[in-house]
Design a protein around this motif. Sequence first.
Motif, PDB file in Angstrom:
ATOM      1  N   GLU A  52      25.855  27.675  34.841  1.00 44.00           N
ATOM      2  CA  GLU A  52      26.134  27.918  33.426  1.00 44.00           C
ATOM      3  C   GLU A  52      27.554  27.497  33.066  1.00 44.00           C
ATOM      4  O   GLU A  52      27.780  26.821  32.063  1.00 44.00           O
ATOM      5  N   VAL A  53      28.507  27.915  33.893  1.00 38.85           N
ATOM      6  CA  VAL A  53      29.911  27.659  33.546  1.00 38.85           C
ATOM      7  C   VAL A  53      30.248  26.176  33.683  1.00 38.85           C
ATOM      8  O   VAL A  53      30.944  25.609  32.824  1.00 38.85           O
ATOM      9  N   THR A  54      29.748  25.515  34.722  1.00 38.13           N
ATOM     10  CA  THR A  54      30.049  24.091  34.870  1.00 38.13           C
ATOM     11  C   THR A  54      29.340  23.270  33.790  1.00 38.13           C
ATOM     12  O   THR A  54      29.899  22.303  33.277  1.00 38.13           O
ATOM     13  N   GLY A  55      28.135  23.678  33.422  1.00 39.58           N
ATOM     14  CA  GLY A  55      27.414  22.973  32.369  1.00 39.58           C
ATOM     15  C   GLY A  55      28.060  23.135  31.016  1.00 39.58           C
ATOM     16  O   GLY A  55      28.223  22.171  30.260  1.00 39.58           O
ATOM     17  N   PHE A  56      28.468  24.357  30.700  1.00 38.16           N
ATOM     18  CA  PHE A  56      29.073  24.633  29.396  1.00 38.16           C
ATOM     19  C   PHE A  56      30.403  23.905  29.246  1.00 38.16           C
ATOM     20  O   PHE A  56      30.614  23.151  28.287  1.00 38.16           O
ATOM     21  N   PHE A  57      31.322  24.113  30.177  1.00 36.26           N
ATOM     22  CA  PHE A  57      32.659  23.539  30.033  1.00 36.26           C
ATOM     23  C   PHE A  57      32.694  22.053  30.397  1.00 36.26           C
ATOM     24  O   PHE A  57      33.583  21.328  29.942  1.00 36.26           O
ATOM     25  N   GLY A  58      31.727  21.611  31.178  1.00 41.67           N
ATOM     26  CA  GLY A  58      31.644  20.181  31.454  1.00 41.67           C
ATOM     27  C   GLY A  58      31.297  19.363  30.226  1.00 41.67           C
ATOM     28  O   GLY A  58      31.450  18.134  30.226  1.00 41.67           O
ATOM     29  N   GLY A  59      30.867  20.017  29.155  1.00 35.18           N
ATOM     30  CA  GLY A  59      30.546  19.335  27.909  1.00 35.18           C
ATOM     31  C   GLY A  59      31.683  19.265  26.917  1.00 35.18           C
ATOM     32  O   GLY A  59      31.486  18.774  25.795  1.00 35.18           O
ATOM     33  N   TRP A  60      32.857  19.740  27.297  1.00 38.40           N
ATOM     34  CA  TRP A  60      33.995  19.698  26.373  1.00 38.40           C
ATOM     35  C   TRP A  60      34.669  18.324  26.440  1.00 38.40           C
ATOM     36  O   TRP A  60      35.842  18.190  26.781  1.00 38.40           O
ATOM     37  N   HIS A  61      33.926  17.305  26.109  1.00 39.75           N
ATOM     38  CA  HIS A  61      34.418  15.933  26.173  1.00 39.75           C
ATOM     39  C   HIS A  61      35.555  15.715  25.175  1.00 39.75           C
ATOM     40  O   HIS A  61      35.557  16.255  24.083  1.00 39.75           O
ATOM     41  N   GLY A  62      36.491  14.892  25.583  1.00 39.09           N
ATOM     42  CA  GLY A  62      37.688  14.665  24.783  1.00 39.09           C
ATOM     43  C   GLY A  62      38.866  15.444  25.323  1.00 39.09           C
ATOM     44  O   GLY A  62      40.020  15.055  25.146  1.00 39.09           O
ATOM     45  N   SER A  63      38.587  16.567  25.988  1.00 41.86           N
ATOM     46  CA  SER A  63      39.641  17.346  26.632  1.00 41.86           C
ATOM     47  C   SER A  63      39.670  17.013  28.123  1.00 41.86           C
ATOM     48  O   SER A  63      38.834  16.263  28.631  1.00 41.86           O
ATOM     49  N   ALA A  64      40.622  17.621  28.846  1.00 42.93           N
ATOM     50  CA  ALA A  64      40.729  17.409  30.292  1.00 42.93           C
ATOM     51  C   ALA A  64      39.751  18.278  31.073  1.00 42.93           C
ATOM     52  O   ALA A  64      39.643  18.139  32.295  1.00 42.93           O
ATOM     53  N   VAL A  65      39.024  19.171  30.385  1.00 45.71           N
ATOM     54  CA  VAL A  65      38.214  20.171  31.078  1.00 45.71           C
ATOM     55  C   VAL A  65      37.104  19.570  31.940  1.00 45.71           C
ATOM     56  O   VAL A  65      36.951  19.970  33.104  1.00 45.71           O
ATOM     57  N   PRO A  66      36.299  18.612  31.446  1.00 40.10           N
ATOM     58  CA  PRO A  66      35.247  18.069  32.317  1.00 40.10           C
ATOM     59  C   PRO A  66      35.775  17.472  33.620  1.00 40.10           C
ATOM     60  O   PRO A  66      35.146  17.615  34.674  1.00 40.10           O
ATOM     61  N   ALA A  67      36.938  16.812  33.565  1.00 38.63           N
ATOM     62  CA  ALA A  67      37.516  16.230  34.781  1.00 38.63           C
ATOM     63  C   ALA A  67      37.940  17.328  35.754  1.00 38.63           C
ATOM     64  O   ALA A  67      37.791  17.172  36.981  1.00 38.63           O
ATOM     65  N   ILE A  68      38.457  18.433  35.224  1.00 39.33           N
ATOM     66  CA  ILE A  68      38.855  19.551  36.089  1.00 39.33           C
ATOM     67  C   ILE A  68      37.628  20.183  36.737  1.00 39.33           C
ATOM     68  O   ILE A  68      37.627  20.486  37.934  1.00 39.33           O
ATOM     69  N   ILE A  69      36.585  20.365  35.948  1.00 36.67           N
ATOM     70  CA  ILE A  69      35.335  20.901  36.499  1.00 36.67           C
ATOM     71  C   ILE A  69      34.807  19.984  37.610  1.00 36.67           C
ATOM     72  O   ILE A  69      34.392  20.443  38.678  1.00 36.67           O
ATOM     73  N   ALA A  70      34.842  18.677  37.366  1.00 37.19           N
ATOM     74  CA  ALA A  70      34.344  17.716  38.360  1.00 37.19           C
ATOM     75  C   ALA A  70      35.188  17.728  39.625  1.00 37.19           C
ATOM     76  O   ALA A  70      34.677  17.455  40.719  1.00 37.19           O
ATOM     77  N   ALA A  71      36.480  18.046  39.490  1.00 38.76           N
ATOM     78  CA  ALA A  71      37.386  18.054  40.642  1.00 38.76           C
ATOM     79  C   ALA A  71      37.363  19.370  41.411  1.00 38.76           C
ATOM     80  O   ALA A  71      38.045  19.501  42.433  1.00 38.76           O
ATOM     81  N   THR A  72      36.583  20.326  40.919  1.00 40.71           N
ATOM     82  CA  THR A  72      36.533  21.659  41.527  1.00 40.71           C
ATOM     83  C   THR A  72      35.413  21.748  42.544  1.00 40.71           C
ATOM     84  O   THR A  72      34.262  21.419  42.247  1.00 40.71           O
TER      85      THR A  72
END
Length: 368
Positions: A230-250
């Motif tokens: 749930e958390v990776t799916g939700f925040f992985g969709g915040w495109h335009g911000s650095a958040v998806p890259a951080i999620i992917a690097a976790t």
Amino acid sequence: MTKSAIICGGGISGLTAGIYLGRMGWDVTVCEKDAELRTAGAGLNLWPNGIRVLEKIGLRPALEKTGVFLDQYRTFSSEGELIAVEDVKGWRETYGAPLYGVHRRHLSKMLSDALGRHNLRLGHEVASVQQDDAGAVCTFGNGETIRGDVVLGADGVASAVRNSLFGPQEFSADERVRWRGLFNVADVHADPKTEVEVWGTDGHFGYLPMGGGKAYWFAAADGVTQNVEEVTGFFGGWHGSAVPAIIAATNTSTIIRNGLRDFVRPLKNWSKGRVTLAGDAAHPVLPGMAQGANQALEDVDVLCQCLGSYDGVESALAAYESVRIAQVAPVVKGSRALFDFEGQNEVAKGNKNPLFDRYHRLAERRVI
């Protein structure tokens, strides 16, 4: 005659209280129920009010080796728009201490080293607390008993010491969930001395450098409460911000879920006789203002000052709670308010982060 203290709980406040009282000449025993010191929570954000306490008892050199003093705090929208920049490099002049990031495990080791292993008892879970005119006695689940002049319950939100004093308490029904994970700052080209918050319409995400090229992120969102997907799916969709890259690097194995609660009604008193409370045992606080550990450290500072200033333990504890109950109440309230995601976004339209105004007014208790 040397006074003695039994401190129940080997978290940040318990270890710090042990160091503080030990340096005041007290005989101190810190008792932790677990077989090793608690490290849950990944990273920890210490603000100037908490850092001042640690520096007051001589721990600045150790802090410099353990975590990182931060230079900047940046706030973005979930689309990547820069909302606000706070230059925190000058906070030592403004507030007498800097903003700081550290891995909780490393901070625990730093504090336990300063306390001294001979003052720490692991595997000591409180079974009962009793007292008389001469002192207080803690009995532990392993059968051991320890007597002291004062007992401090620094044993967290599920405090056994608090329950022995005041019985079970009612917690807020709307349990919040905060997620945390770890990543390498170089993997996402993050600034190793900048803390970041990112706001969406129904959630927030932030990350904090901890030194050594590491950082941890923290996140909460309406309805994102059950599992890592749930958390990776939700925040992985915040495109335009650095958040998806951080999620992917976790590495998902580092992601942890923490349920958050505070009291429906705050305690009217923290002390009875020779026994008192500090930190989450006394006042659970949501992490909206990042003040949980910092308020606990302020508790320790005022408590130790009072124990050093009053001849009688009971008088000292009465003075301690009269000061701290009034000081912490608005911080607890302000921390809950910052979980109002829609309200944050209204403030964001004014290009400012409400955290800093609340910190200045409520934690530093300064008039604007």
